[in-house]
Design a protein around this motif. Structure first.
Motif, PDB file in Angstrom:
ATOM      1  N   SER A  37       5.690  78.430 125.432  1.00 12.00           N
ATOM      2  CA  SER A  37       6.001  79.927 125.407  1.00 12.00           C
ATOM      3  C   SER A  37       5.049  80.703 126.148  1.00 12.00           C
ATOM      4  CB  SER A  37       5.691  80.292 123.810  1.00 12.00           C
ATOM      5  OG  SER A  37       5.921  81.502 123.596  1.00 12.00           O
ATOM      6  N   PRO A  87       4.087  81.705 118.518  1.00 10.30           N
ATOM      7  CA  PRO A  87       5.312  81.558 117.902  1.00 10.30           C
ATOM      8  C   PRO A  87       5.608  80.825 116.540  1.00 10.30           C
ATOM      9  CG  PRO A  87       5.752  81.442 120.128  1.00 10.30           C
ATOM     10  CD  PRO A  87       4.144  81.312 119.853  1.00 10.30           C
ATOM     11  N   THR A 112       0.361  86.229 120.448  1.00  8.67           N
ATOM     12  CA  THR A 112       1.221  85.709 119.297  1.00  8.67           C
ATOM     13  C   THR A 112       1.442  84.246 119.563  1.00  8.67           C
ATOM     14  OG1 THR A 112       2.172  88.044 119.106  1.00  8.67           O
ATOM     15  CG2 THR A 112       3.138  86.025 118.205  1.00  8.67           C
ATOM     16  N   GLU A 130       3.291  83.821 127.422  1.00  9.58           N
ATOM     17  CA  GLU A 130       2.662  85.045 126.580  1.00  9.58           C
ATOM     18  C   GLU A 130       1.679  85.654 127.467  1.00  9.58           C
ATOM     19  OE1 GLU A 130       3.447  85.785 123.544  1.00  9.58           O
ATOM     20  OE2 GLU A 130       4.803  83.949 123.174  1.00  9.58           O
TER      21      GLU A 130
END
Length: 145
Positions: A79, A92, A90, A81
């Motif tokens: 992910s 996930p 954040t 970011e």
């Protein structure tokens, strides 16, 4: 710059964690979080992740099931970011679940990456790994003794 040290930030109710201040300059332009070994998370600066992913996909053959399996698990969980202005990122839900993260987290510098562990898992891992580290006399990392 290498990522070094151990930090203990909290995971908030929205799944965000404060990156250690000394790590932020290398991660402020973007980072990638993905599954790591021993059920922790690996956090790479975006450029480092791109280098690793390129090497992983061009320097290997997809005829090997082990290679395909590793690439799938490593890359599918990734992910990208960008930390907010306060240095929070954040994580996930799928990655929080994989690492079993609770509010109590341990963030360690691991050279070219940062690792995020559930604090209880880190304590257990370290208690198992430290004795072998202290007793190690043979060469583990080529060129280092």
């Amino acid at each position: 710059m290498l990522f070094l040290g151990t930090h203990t930030p909290k995971l908030d109710d929205k799944g965000r964690i404060f990156l250690p201040a000394k790590f932020r300059p290398r991660l402020e332009d973007g980072l990638v979080i993905t599954r790591g070994q021993e059920h922790c998370l690996y956090v790479y600066p975006l450029a480092e992740f791109e280098r690793i992913a390129t090497e992983m996909t061009t320097g290997t053959t997809t005829t090997s099931r082990d290679v395909r399996d590793y690439q799938r698990v490593f890359l599918s969980g990734a992910s990208d970011e960008v930390p907010d202005k306060q240095g929070r990122v954040t994580i996930p839900p799928v990655l929080r679940d994989y690492a079993g993260l609770s509010a109590e987290c341990t963030v360690i510098g691991a050279g070219n990456r940062v690792e995020v562990w559930d604090s209880a898992a880190w304590t257990t891992y370290l208690s198992q790994a430290e004795p072998a580290f202290a007793e190690r006399s043979e060469e583990v990392v080529p060129g280092l003794i």
